[in-house]
Design a protein around this motif. Structure first.
Motif, mmCIF file in Angstrom:
data_model
loop_
_atom_site.group_PDB
_atom_site.id
_atom_site.type_symbol
_atom_site.label_atom_id
_atom_site.label_comp_id
_atom_site.label_asym_id
_atom_site.label_seq_id
_atom_site.Cartn_x
_atom_site.Cartn_y
_atom_site.Cartn_z
ATOM 1 N N MET A 21 0.820 -0.783 0.346
ATOM 2 C CA MET A 21 0.434 -0.322 -0.302
ATOM 3 C C MET A 21 0.648 0.744 -0.352
ATOM 4 O O MET A 21 2.140 1.393 0.967
ATOM 5 N N VAL A 22 0.189 2.104 -0.736
ATOM 6 C CA VAL A 22 1.758 2.981 -0.904
ATOM 7 C C VAL A 22 0.606 4.112 -0.955
ATOM 8 O O VAL A 22 -0.419 4.835 -1.577
ATOM 9 N N ILE A 23 1.438 5.664 -0.923
ATOM 10 C CA ILE A 23 0.544 6.867 -1.303
ATOM 11 C C ILE A 23 1.592 8.250 -2.327
ATOM 12 O O ILE A 23 2.851 7.034 -2.830
ATOM 13 N N ARG A 24 1.142 8.652 -3.229
ATOM 14 C CA ARG A 24 2.076 9.455 -4.075
ATOM 15 C C ARG A 24 1.898 10.580 -4.172
ATOM 16 O O ARG A 24 2.249 11.500 -4.984
ATOM 17 N N ARG A 25 0.709 10.898 -3.057
ATOM 18 C CA ARG A 25 1.078 12.510 -2.396
ATOM 19 C C ARG A 25 0.126 12.312 -0.838
ATOM 20 O O ARG A 25 0.180 11.313 -0.571
ATOM 21 N N THR A 26 0.533 13.267 -0.105
ATOM 22 C CA THR A 26 0.301 13.124 0.892
ATOM 23 C C THR A 26 -1.341 13.592 1.287
ATOM 24 O O THR A 26 -1.808 14.442 0.319
ATOM 25 N N GLY A 27 -2.252 13.834 2.256
ATOM 26 C CA GLY A 27 -3.067 13.544 2.737
ATOM 27 C C GLY A 27 -4.146 12.848 3.522
ATOM 28 O O GLY A 27 -3.319 12.512 4.387
ATOM 29 N N GLY A 28 -5.413 13.154 2.829
ATOM 30 C CA GLY A 28 -6.207 12.053 4.176
ATOM 31 C C GLY A 28 -6.163 10.484 4.059
ATOM 32 O O GLY A 28 -5.133 10.422 3.102
ATOM 33 N N PRO A 29 -6.657 9.598 4.507
ATOM 34 C CA PRO A 29 -6.108 7.750 4.499
ATOM 35 C C PRO A 29 -6.526 7.615 3.560
ATOM 36 O O PRO A 29 -6.236 6.802 2.563
ATOM 37 N N ASP A 30 -7.629 8.749 2.251
ATOM 38 C CA ASP A 30 -7.475 8.292 1.566
ATOM 39 C C ASP A 30 -6.539 8.327 -0.339
ATOM 40 O O ASP A 30 -6.582 7.601 -0.956
ATOM 41 N N PRO A 50 0.920 7.700 15.888
ATOM 42 C CA PRO A 50 0.517 8.779 15.984
ATOM 43 C C PRO A 50 1.156 9.566 14.082
ATOM 44 O O PRO A 50 0.914 10.130 13.706
ATOM 45 N N ILE A 51 2.565 9.368 14.249
ATOM 46 C CA ILE A 51 3.527 9.303 13.504
ATOM 47 C C ILE A 51 3.038 9.231 12.125
ATOM 48 O O ILE A 51 3.453 9.743 11.385
ATOM 49 N N ASP A 52 2.746 7.856 12.058
ATOM 50 C CA ASP A 52 2.221 7.742 11.059
ATOM 51 C C ASP A 52 1.011 8.007 10.119
ATOM 52 O O ASP A 52 1.162 8.583 8.891
ATOM 53 N N CYS A 53 0.362 8.977 10.710
ATOM 54 C CA CYS A 53 -0.669 9.853 10.171
ATOM 55 C C CYS A 53 0.202 11.220 10.259
ATOM 56 O O CYS A 53 -0.386 11.404 8.962
ATOM 57 N N LYS A 54 0.753 11.434 10.639
ATOM 58 C CA LYS A 54 1.497 12.662 10.631
ATOM 59 C C LYS A 54 1.863 13.098 9.134
ATOM 60 O O LYS A 54 2.399 13.754 7.890
ATOM 61 N N VAL A 55 2.352 11.805 9.390
ATOM 62 C CA VAL A 55 3.918 11.425 7.587
ATOM 63 C C VAL A 55 3.210 11.043 6.608
ATOM 64 O O VAL A 55 2.385 12.775 5.532
ATOM 65 N N ARG A 56 1.286 10.939 6.951
ATOM 66 C CA ARG A 56 1.217 10.518 5.669
ATOM 67 C C ARG A 56 -0.062 12.096 4.967
ATOM 68 O O ARG A 56 -0.461 12.181 4.391
ATOM 69 N N SER A 57 -0.406 12.320 6.384
ATOM 70 C CA SER A 57 -0.767 13.876 6.121
ATOM 71 C C SER A 57 -0.196 15.208 5.112
ATOM 72 O O SER A 57 -0.585 15.768 5.633
ATOM 73 N N GLY A 58 1.372 14.803 5.621
ATOM 74 C CA GLY A 58 2.592 15.724 5.225
ATOM 75 C C GLY A 58 2.346 16.447 6.182
ATOM 76 O O GLY A 58 3.373 18.168 6.241
ATOM 77 N N ALA A 59 1.610 16.622 8.046
ATOM 78 C CA ALA A 59 1.717 17.013 8.914
ATOM 79 C C ALA A 59 3.392 17.309 9.679
ATOM 80 O O ALA A 59 3.780 18.070 10.422
ATOM 81 N N LEU A 116 9.700 12.697 5.023
ATOM 82 C CA LEU A 116 8.332 11.389 3.609
ATOM 83 C C LEU A 116 9.892 10.961 3.100
ATOM 84 O O LEU A 116 10.871 11.293 2.528
ATOM 85 N N PRO A 117 9.693 9.908 2.832
ATOM 86 C CA PRO A 117 10.023 9.126 1.791
ATOM 87 C C PRO A 117 9.969 9.752 0.502
ATOM 88 O O PRO A 117 8.812 9.695 0.362
ATOM 89 N N PRO A 118 10.866 9.273 -0.936
ATOM 90 C CA PRO A 118 10.449 9.196 -2.225
ATOM 91 C C PRO A 118 9.051 8.583 -2.326
ATOM 92 O O PRO A 118 8.944 7.406 -1.801
ATOM 93 N N PHE A 119 8.621 9.432 -3.831
ATOM 94 C CA PHE A 119 6.999 8.498 -3.509
ATOM 95 C C PHE A 119 7.390 7.660 -4.639
ATOM 96 O O PHE A 119 8.568 8.012 -5.391
#
Length: 333
Positions: free
Chosen positions: A8-17, A45-54, A58-61
């Motif tokens: 499961m990856v993220i290509r940008r920061t933002g909400g859980p979606d 909690p740090i995982d949520c902060k990283v995902r949201s960009g807070a 952040l590792p590379p996309f």
């Protein structure tokens, strides 16, 4: 073994979606690394902060997040001495440096960031321990040397870090009080072994300090909330006491801390992952935590609702409601 894995990856920061499923190449371990088939991870909690960009971590996309993991070593790189194929391990993957994260079926890990998994825990449950266990251990053993019979107050005692601090404090011989915000969470801190419980929404700091310490204050306050809560911790501590916090990103009036001669200790357990220094000590701390588990002194409390790799967005959404207690487990395999 197949050449690709689900992640499961993220290509940008933002909400859980922002999480999306991807098929990635299974990485190959380099010198000093092992390849782990991941059984489980957990949400911090740090995982949520990283995902949201807070936070600016952040590792590379496309980024594979999460550090906590447990699993089985399936391949070892050159110069690996601690582990062999088939070993069950738990610990951290250095996801911030592009090593990959734990939201995947496999990850390469620095052997220094792993330890043999506790024998007395199911392997998947061991995944909830690394970040919270290291944070508690660093606070109580590395920052201060918690001594027998000292009075320890745990702010946020039912949370991921808090419930481990309660148990670890008892293991080290302290007398432990723990604060929480609901009857359900009070039951959690009581089950973790707290000698006294505090409904902080129903008692002022002055009231519970008088009730529990006779007005003297606590020798050590471990504040898992931090920020605006820190002045309450200053108020609860005895003169010359120690404050340990894991959340110091705030503007706080230090007048009371100064007038009471308090010692403030900040724990940021990800520093060795971010900067590479101190990784061996993290492995040593994980070994010590595993011994505490196998000696029956620590047992992680896992929230009844668990998640799968595919439902990681729901896991993040749930953690951000702050309605949970203990740790949130994510099954990978």
């Amino acid at each position: 073994m197949a050449s690709t894995m689900k992640a499961m990856v993220i290509r940008r920061t933002g909400g859980p979606d922002v999480f999306e499923e991807a098929e990635l190449l299974i990485p190959e371990p380099k010198a000093g690394q092992v390849l782990v088939k991941i059984a489980a991870t957990s949400v911090n909690p740090i995982d949520c902060k990283v995902r949201s960009g807070a936070v600016a971590i952040l590792p590379p996309f496309p980024a594979v997040l999460h550090g906590d993991l447990s699993g089985t070593v399936v391949e070892v790189g050159q110069d690996v001495r601690k582990f062999k194929e088939g070993d069950e391990v738990y610990g951290l993957v250095g996801w911030t440096g592009g090593e990959g994260g734990a939201l995947a079926e496999f990850a390469v890990c620095d052997e220094q960031l792993l330890a043999h998994a506790p024998r007395s825990l199911p392997l998947d449950e061991a995944a909830v321990l690394p970040v919270v266990g290291i944070t508690a251990y660093q606070g109580l053993r590395r920052k201060i040397r918690l001594e027998k019979d000292r009075m320890l107050l745990v702010q946020g005692g039912s949370g991921g870090v808090g419930h481990i601090v309660v148990q670890m404090g008892k293991a080290f011989g302290a007398q432990v009080a723990a604060a929480a915000s609901s009857d359900e969470k009070i039951a959690v801190v009581a089950s973790a072994g707290a000698d006294w419980t505090i409904r902080y929404d129903q008692e002022t700091a002055a009231q519970y300090v008088e009730r529990i310490t006779g007005g003297k204050g606590f020798d050590v306050v471990f504040d898992t909330a931090g920020g605006a809560n820190l002045p309450l911790s200053f108020e609860a501590a005895r003169r010359g006491g120690d404050i340990v916090t894991i959340a110091a990103r705030a503007i706080v009036d230090l007048s009371l801390m100064h007038s009471k001669g308090l010692n403030l200790h900040v724990v940021f357990s990800l520093l060795p992952i971010l900067y590479g220094e101190g990784r061996a000590q993290m492995g040593q701390d994980l070994e010590a935590i595993a011994r505490l588990v196998d000696d029956g002194l620590i047992r992680p409390i896992i929230y009844p609702r668990t998640f799968s790799l595919s439902s990681i967005a729901e896991a993040h959404r749930f953690l951000e409601t702050e309605s949970h207690y203990g740790k949130v487990l994510v099954h990978v395999q």
